[in-house]
Design an enzyme around this catalytic site. Structure first.
Site, mmCIF file in Angstrom:
data_model
loop_
_atom_site.group_PDB
_atom_site.id
_atom_site.type_symbol
_atom_site.label_atom_id
_atom_site.label_comp_id
_atom_site.label_asym_id
_atom_site.label_seq_id
_atom_site.Cartn_x
_atom_site.Cartn_y
_atom_site.Cartn_z
ATOM 1 C CG HIS A 16 5.413 53.605 2.567
ATOM 2 N ND1 HIS A 16 5.667 52.665 1.586
ATOM 3 C CD2 HIS A 16 6.592 53.799 3.215
ATOM 4 C CE1 HIS A 16 6.931 52.298 1.652
ATOM 5 N NE2 HIS A 16 7.515 52.971 2.633
ATOM 6 C CB SER A 17 7.179 55.721 -0.475
ATOM 7 O OG SER A 17 8.105 55.984 -1.489
#
Length: 856
Positions: free
Chosen positions: A173-174
């Protein structure tokens, strides 16, 4: 003071700029669809089992940990190692928690239960101590090395098992997705340790805010490696963006580079993902139920039945990802689908000779095959379109070869269909299938349910309508319109001259229906052919529906495709489509794509005003007001977002009599601040020096205020002070005297310097925040992006804090110093807009020259 120094034209200009900026910011932060993601819930209490790491590894990375996710009986059973499932490693992003794994982990566990644990996934998660790696890049390399060690530790947990994995899948994520890509750049990393990489809202192209050189260097290393070694990288990678709801990471940054010889990477926006069809914000992308369900379905379809692990076949991996994330045919995934299907059994065969046909199925007791002979239709029409509201996964449309009225076997055309929220549809160009004699639509026997099947033959030109978009500067005052009068089921509206990121429009679709008793659903799909960023709008007709049209990715120069508005309509309704420019959304696109460069433009404006003040001091002997110089020198930027001065009423009652550039405490304070920078954090030392500087200016402001008050109360004392001051005018005196006008000049100069120094402090804040957050693990920040700057800036600020305009008026260096801000302002825009960490390097040069004016 500021309002009195600007004329009405400037005031109107500033008001217009603020209004436009507000519109743009509103569009970025609020101008998107509501959150349509369903929350993913755990059916049992989530547990995070800490995996014991080797002592050397734990000592080397004291702030990092590795966990195994589980619930209920699964969590209890797996407290005793080794494991038997398929390992997946979740990497959180900037300030992310390892507990964010629970959504995808829980859904995968429920899916495993549905198949009696024939296969199951073990979800691991790394605790990065919620580090702010998007603001401070010094720990990105450390995180990458720790993940490498985690992968090796995870694989050891399966040692001795019959189907022990040799690799792991990674969900990042990210910034966690970028860390996963960075693994391939490590010297001792074996690429086959990763079998699949799925990234969610990861800015692959460039950092959102390049606040230090470690972030930009890390990006350059990762992206250069992936580009230069594209032929050797066989890691299947999927990047999913959140769409316009994600204002933290714009979707254009998440698209992996497209290389002609590199076909193992896919990039898609969540609004285009089948069975998801929603935009997600930066955090909801990890818990959005629709998206996580799609991801888990893909994971289970990737399993190799022989190894009971994720397949090593790159072709199958891409097929699975395309099936679930790009185009879903409303059928379960099959690696080698049967193209020829048997059309036998006790079924009715009904010939259909009309060009437009509708069948409403309800409580059908017999299977029915409706056959459409194609010979006559080929002479008149170019295409055939069919749709069904029955969203099961069975085959429903076939093609017969050289048949008269019925066929025993047919070509299964269902694989070419497309799943939409309320229908599954298929469009065929007849000349692509010259061997087909009949089209066959299958209606199964059903009980208690109702669905509708439609088919129609048409000419392409009657369903493709061109609609040129309005001009950028029409400001929504003009519009263009088309009316769909014919009773078709499908239309393509070609949006001509639309392909740039700064274009934004509102499309209004008004539907008017006649003789309709039941509720009818229409689907409007914005299709961008050069990137997977489609979006869908579902409307209950008759109605008026507004659609926002703007891009995440601009149209490539060598791409001739046209953006389309695909309309799945009702034959009982008339549709009116109007397009007009949306000025507020254009401003939103400007903020979305270029807002990060604002600090560079502001600092450039301040530098220009600062240069003007220095030059006025050289030419006239007086320093003009900051606002006046901003209006005069900072053209064409006209930026003044800050209040010039905050009046402080503190401290002593008289102005300093002697001006000493180097006071007795100055060298000591400078050495102390430099030692703080060396032993702790450069940004911390810069902040302390800045506060010292502000204290000196506040002291001067308070002294001047009290001095003016005393003059008002006792004018005789003022005249005596002036005579005394004139008596001391002697060129041989080393310590200059400071008058009221000199103090005012100095305050004007210092107000500008405070503006510049404030920006330097703000740009150094991320590493300070990171250092404070991790202070319990280490006292010294390493690497420290601000340390070299601190060593130069600390003594410079210390001297400037004791500098007055009267002490530099006669400096031989003043004229040269006043000429430097202009080229440096240009440099700030040219080199600092996309790399903000470079801005302080341009700012401290005139500050250093200003300080040297005291001695030359």
């Amino acid at each position: 003071m500021l309002l009195h120094s600007v004329n009405l034209w400037n005031l109107a200009f500033y008001a217009l700029m603020v209004f436009m900026a507000t519109l743009g910011l509103w569009d970025v932060f609020f101008g998107f669809e509501e959150n349509k993601c369903s929350m993913s819930y755990m059916f049992e209490y989530p547990e995070y089992q800490k995996i014991e790491l080797p002592k050397k590894l734990a000592k080397r990375y004291p702030a990092y940990e590795l966990y195994l996710y589980g619930e209920g009986s699964y969590a209890e059973e797996h407290k005793v190692l080794p494991l038997t499932g398929i390992p997946v490693l979740f990497l959180p992003g900037n300030a992310g928690s390892y507990k964010q794994v629970r959504s995808i982990g829980s859904i995968a566990l429920r899916k495993a239960e549905d198949i009696d644990f024939k296969y199951h996934f073990d979800f691991f998660s790394v605790n990065f101590n919620e580090e702010l790696v998007a603001l401070y890049g010094g720990s990105l390399q450390k995180q990458t090395k720790f993940v490498h060690e985690c992968i090796k530790t995870i694989l050891k947990l399966y040692k001795g098992q019959e189907f022990a994995p040799k690799s792991v899948a990674i969900v990042g994520h990210s910034m966690g997705g970028l860390v996963a890509r960075a693994l391939l750049t490590l010297k001792n990393f074996k690429q086959d340790l990763i079998n699949l990489l799925v990234t969610q809202a990861t800015p692959h192209v460039a950092p959102v805010m390049p606040l230090d050189r470690f972030i930009t260097d890390f990006y350059m290393t990762v992206n250069n490696y992936w580009i230069l070694n594209a032929r050797q990288i066989n890691l299947t990678t999927l990047s999913v963006a959140g769409g316009f709801r994600d204002y933290q990471v714009r979707s254009g940054l998440t698209f992996l580079p497209k290389l002609s010889h590199h076909t193992s990477a896919l990039s898609v926006v969540s609004s285009a993902v089948p069975k998801t069809w929603v935009s997600t914000d930066h955090l909801s992308i990890v818990w959005c139920k629709q998206l996580q369900l799609t991801t888990v379905r893909a994971f289970f379809d990737l399993i190799d039945a022989d190894t009971k692990q994720i397949t090593q076949n790159p072709k199958k991996k891409l097929s699975v990802l395309n099936h679930h994330f790009i185009r879903h045919p409303a059928k379960h995934f099959e690696e080698n689908p049967s193209i020829i299907s048997d059309l036998t059994g006790t079924s009715m065969w009904v010939p259909v000779k009309v060009s437009k046909w509708t069948y409403v199925a309800y409580n059908e007791s017999d299977k029915i095959y409706f056959t459409f002979p194609l010979a006559n239709h080929r002479k008149i029409y170019t295409h055939v379109y069919c749709q069904s509201t029955m969203l099961d996964t069975n085959s429903w449309i076939f093609g017969c070869i050289n048949s008269t009225s019925m066929c025993r076997q047919g070509v299964d055309l269902s694989w070419k269909a497309e799943l939409l929220p309320t229908i599954k549809s298929l469009t065929l160009r007849l000349q692509d299938y010259p061997s087909l004699s009949h089209l066959v639509v299958y209606v199964p026997s059903i009980h208690g349910s109702k669905f509708v099947v439609d088919c129609e033959f048409f000419k392409k030109e009657t369903r493709s309508i061109q609609l040129p978009v309005t001009h950028l500067f029409s400001f929504g005052l003009s519009s263009r319109k088309v009316i769909l009068n014919t009773s078709g089921l499908f239309y393509n509206i070609e949006l001509l001259n639309f392909g740039q990121i700064y274009q934004a429009f509102k499309i209004n679709v008004v539907s008017k229906c006649s003789g309709v008793k039941e509720e009818i659903t229409s689907i409007y799909k914005l299709h961008i052919p050069w990137s997977y960023e489609d979006s869908l709008t579902i409307a209950q007709v008759p109605s008026s529906t507004e659609i926002s049209v703007k891009l995440h990715i601009a149209q490539p120069d060598n791409d001739s495709h046209v953006a389309l508005l695909k309309m799945y309509t009702s034959s009982d309704c008339q549709y009116e489509v109007t397009v007009k420019t949306s000025f507020s959304q254009i401003l939103g696109q400007v903020v979305r794509f270029h807002g990060g460069a604002l600090p560079a433009y502001v600092i450039s404006s301040i530098l220009l005003a600062y240069g003007g003040q220095l030059y006025s001091l050289f030419s006239t002997g007086h320093c003009l007001e900051y606002a006046t110089m901003l209006d005069k020198e900072a053209k064409p930027y006209k930026v003044d977002p800050f209040v010039i001065m905050v009046k402080f009423l503190l401290g002593p009652s008289e102005l300093p009599k002697d001006i000493k550039i180097i006071s007795p405490d100055l060298p000591i304070l400078t050495i102390i601040f430099i030692l703080i920078s060396w032993t702790t954090c450069g940004a911390f030392a810069i902040l302390l020096t800045y506060l010292y500087y502000v204290f000196k200016i506040v002291h001067l402001q308070a002294s001047l205020t009290m001095f003016k008050n005393s003059q008002t109360v006792n004018p005789k004392h003022s005249r005596r002070s002036e005579k005394k001051s004139n008596h001391h005018k002697d060129s041989a005196v080393h310590h200059l005297r400071l008058s009221s006008s000199d103090a005012e000049d100095s305050l004007r100069m210092h107000s500008t310097l405070i503006n510049l120094l404030t920006w330097i402090v703000l740009l150094s804040m991320p590493s300070l925040i990171y250092w404070l957050k991790n202070l319990r693990y280490y006292f010294k920040l390493n690497p420290d992006p601000c340390k070299p700057l601190a060593f130069i800036l600390i003594p410079t600020m210390a001297i400037l804090g004791n500098t007055y305009t009267t002490s530099i008026k006669s400096s031989k260096l003043l004229k040269t110093t006043s000429q430097f801000p202009l080229p440096l302002a240009v440099g700030v825009i040219a080199f600092g807009s996309s790399h903000l960490y470079r801005v302080p390097c341009f700012v401290f040069i005139p500050l250093l020259l200003h300080a040297l004016c005291n001695f030359m």
